[in-house]
Design a protein around this motif. Structure first.
Motif, PDB file in Angstrom:
ATOM      1  N   LYS A  24      -4.890  -2.481   4.505  1.00 50.76           N
ATOM      2  CA  LYS A  24      -5.321  -3.770   3.971  1.00 50.76           C
ATOM      3  C   LYS A  24      -6.773  -3.995   4.340  1.00 50.76           C
ATOM      4  O   LYS A  24      -7.194  -3.670   5.449  1.00 50.76           O
ATOM      5  N   THR A  25      -7.526  -4.597   3.412  1.00 55.18           N
ATOM      6  CA  THR A  25      -8.954  -4.828   3.651  1.00 55.18           C
ATOM      7  C   THR A  25      -9.262  -6.221   4.176  1.00 55.18           C
ATOM      8  O   THR A  25     -10.361  -6.456   4.654  1.00 55.18           O
ATOM      9  N   GLY A  26      -8.329  -7.150   4.004  1.00 58.37           N
ATOM     10  CA  GLY A  26      -8.622  -8.538   4.330  1.00 58.37           C
ATOM     11  C   GLY A  26      -9.169  -9.290   3.129  1.00 58.37           C
ATOM     12  O   GLY A  26      -9.378 -10.492   3.180  1.00 58.37           O
ATOM     13  N   ARG A  27      -9.409  -8.586   2.035  1.00 56.21           N
ATOM     14  CA  ARG A  27      -9.879  -9.204   0.798  1.00 56.21           C
ATOM     15  C   ARG A  27      -8.692  -9.436  -0.129  1.00 56.21           C
ATOM     16  O   ARG A  27      -7.653  -8.816   0.023  1.00 56.21           O
ATOM     17  N   THR A  28      -8.879 -10.331  -1.104  1.00 57.31           N
ATOM     18  CA  THR A  28      -7.869 -10.572  -2.134  1.00 57.31           C
ATOM     19  C   THR A  28      -8.544 -10.598  -3.501  1.00 57.31           C
ATOM     20  O   THR A  28      -9.762 -10.803  -3.605  1.00 57.31           O
ATOM     21  N   ARG A  29      -7.724 -10.368  -4.530  1.00 54.88           N
ATOM     22  CA  ARG A  29      -8.133 -10.546  -5.927  1.00 54.88           C
ATOM     23  C   ARG A  29      -6.955 -11.184  -6.647  1.00 54.88           C
ATOM     24  O   ARG A  29      -5.806 -11.035  -6.231  1.00 54.88           O
ATOM     25  N   LYS A  30      -7.237 -11.859  -7.728  1.00 57.07           N
ATOM     26  CA  LYS A  30      -6.191 -12.482  -8.527  1.00 57.07           C
ATOM     27  C   LYS A  30      -5.388 -11.396  -9.240  1.00 57.07           C
ATOM     28  O   LYS A  30      -5.943 -10.451  -9.776  1.00 57.07           O
ATOM     29  N   ASN A  31      -4.060 -11.550  -9.260  1.00 55.70           N
ATOM     30  CA  ASN A  31      -3.226 -10.645 -10.038  1.00 55.70           C
ATOM     31  C   ASN A  31      -2.924 -11.294 -11.388  1.00 55.70           C
ATOM     32  O   ASN A  31      -3.439 -12.377 -11.690  1.00 55.70           O
ATOM     33  N   ALA A  32      -2.092 -10.656 -12.202  1.00 60.24           N
ATOM     34  CA  ALA A  32      -1.818 -11.147 -13.557  1.00 60.24           C
ATOM     35  C   ALA A  32      -1.237 -12.557 -13.566  1.00 60.24           C
ATOM     36  O   ALA A  32      -1.454 -13.309 -14.518  1.00 60.24           O
ATOM     37  N   SER A  33      -0.513 -12.930 -12.531  1.00 64.59           N
ATOM     38  CA  SER A  33       0.076 -14.276 -12.479  1.00 64.59           C
ATOM     39  C   SER A  33      -0.913 -15.321 -11.968  1.00 64.59           C
ATOM     40  O   SER A  33      -0.573 -16.492 -11.875  1.00 64.59           O
ATOM     41  N   GLY A  34      -2.120 -14.877 -11.634  1.00 62.35           N
ATOM     42  CA  GLY A  34      -3.133 -15.808 -11.133  1.00 62.35           C
ATOM     43  C   GLY A  34      -3.070 -16.037  -9.638  1.00 62.35           C
ATOM     44  O   GLY A  34      -3.862 -16.789  -9.079  1.00 62.35           O
ATOM     45  N   LYS A  35      -2.142 -15.387  -8.965  1.00 56.79           N
ATOM     46  CA  LYS A  35      -2.003 -15.518  -7.511  1.00 56.79           C
ATOM     47  C   LYS A  35      -2.917 -14.526  -6.816  1.00 56.79           C
ATOM     48  O   LYS A  35      -3.248 -13.459  -7.344  1.00 56.79           O
ATOM     49  N   ASN A  36      -3.316 -14.855  -5.590  1.00 58.27           N
ATOM     50  CA  ASN A  36      -4.119 -13.926  -4.801  1.00 58.27           C
ATOM     51  C   ASN A  36      -3.257 -12.762  -4.336  1.00 58.27           C
ATOM     52  O   ASN A  36      -2.129 -12.957  -3.881  1.00 58.27           O
ATOM     53  N   ALA A  37      -3.798 -11.554  -4.462  1.00 59.33           N
ATOM     54  CA  ALA A  37      -3.106 -10.342  -4.037  1.00 59.33           C
ATOM     55  C   ALA A  37      -4.005  -9.591  -3.065  1.00 59.33           C
ATOM     56  O   ALA A  37      -5.232  -9.576  -3.213  1.00 59.33           O
ATOM     57  N   THR A  38      -3.409  -8.980  -2.081  1.00 56.52           N
ATOM     58  CA  THR A  38      -4.144  -8.231  -1.063  1.00 56.52           C
ATOM     59  C   THR A  38      -4.776  -6.981  -1.661  1.00 56.52           C
ATOM     60  O   THR A  38      -4.118  -6.237  -2.388  1.00 56.52           O
ATOM     61  N   VAL A  39      -6.035  -6.761  -1.328  1.00 52.75           N
ATOM     62  CA  VAL A  39      -6.733  -5.534  -1.730  1.00 52.75           C
ATOM     63  C   VAL A  39      -6.554  -4.516  -0.616  1.00 52.75           C
ATOM     64  O   VAL A  39      -6.761  -4.827   0.561  1.00 52.75           O
ATOM     65  N   MET A  40      -6.145  -3.311  -1.000  1.00 49.70           N
ATOM     66  CA  MET A  40      -5.944  -2.214  -0.046  1.00 49.70           C
ATOM     67  C   MET A  40      -6.828  -1.047  -0.444  1.00 49.70           C
ATOM     68  O   MET A  40      -7.227  -0.941  -1.610  1.00 49.70           O
ATOM     69  N   ILE A  41      -7.115  -0.182   0.528  1.00 51.16           N
ATOM     70  CA  ILE A  41      -7.935   0.996   0.269  1.00 51.16           C
ATOM     71  C   ILE A  41      -7.272   2.222   0.893  1.00 51.16           C
ATOM     72  O   ILE A  41      -6.468   2.106   1.816  1.00 51.16           O
ATOM     73  N   ALA A  42      -7.645   3.387   0.373  1.00 52.29           N
ATOM     74  CA  ALA A  42      -7.224   4.630   1.015  1.00 52.29           C
ATOM     75  C   ALA A  42      -7.816   4.641   2.417  1.00 52.29           C
ATOM     76  O   ALA A  42      -8.963   4.228   2.631  1.00 52.29           O
ATOM     77  N   ALA A  43      -7.051   5.082   3.381  1.00 53.52           N
ATOM     78  CA  ALA A  43      -7.464   5.035   4.789  1.00 53.52           C
ATOM     79  C   ALA A  43      -8.785   5.755   5.022  1.00 53.52           C
ATOM     80  O   ALA A  43      -9.558   5.368   5.903  1.00 53.52           O
ATOM     81  N   ARG A  44      -9.074   6.765   4.233  1.00 54.76           N
ATOM     82  CA  ARG A  44     -10.336   7.507   4.414  1.00 54.76           C
ATOM     83  C   ARG A  44     -11.567   6.626   4.208  1.00 54.76           C
ATOM     84  O   ARG A  44     -12.657   6.995   4.626  1.00 54.76           O
TER      85      ARG A  44
END
Length: 122
Positions: free
Chosen positions: A90-110
């Motif tokens: 998890k990055t600690g960032r969020t983006r809106k998903n299709a339902s308009g709710k905030n969703a957690t942004v994740m990244i590859a561990a590398r």
């Protein structure tokens, strides 16, 4: 496909003995887990590939589902497994998903440590 990462050689033992988990024995989630079992590893690998391709900008679980052309109901549990394997984070960032709710942004561990300056425009 990922040729550099062996999902089952991850630093954390796979949850549920390496098979999809479920909430209640004999319940609908157990039936769903059994149905997806034969595809879970390939979906997990495709989801990981999507996170790697996204780079430090990362993805939400719903964005990953769209990229790999799978249902969010199939993809979200694979993201949870990848988080447990410490292959994504998890990055600690969020983006809106299709339902308009905030969703957690994740990244590859590398990409840990690189994500702060790579938020996509828009």
């Amino acid at each position: 496909m990922t040729d550099q990462l062996d999902i089952f050689a991850a630093p954390v033992a796979p949850p549920y003995n390496g098979t999809p988990g479920f909430k209640e024995k004999g319940g609908t989630s157990e039936l769903a887990a059994r149905e997806v079992r034969s595809r879970a590893a390939s979906v997990r690998e495709a989801v990981l590939d999507a996170f790697i391709a996204a780079g430090p900008a990362g993805l939400t679980a719903d964005e990953a589902a769209q990229i790999v052309s799978e249902s969010i109901l199939t993809t979200r549990p694979r993201c949870s497994e990848l988080l447990l394997y410490k292959l994504i984070a998890k990055t600690g960032r969020t983006r809106k998903n299709a339902s308009g709710k905030n969703a957690t942004v994740m990244i590859a561990a590398r990409y840990l440590g690189e994500e702060a300056s790579h938020e996509p425009a828009g």
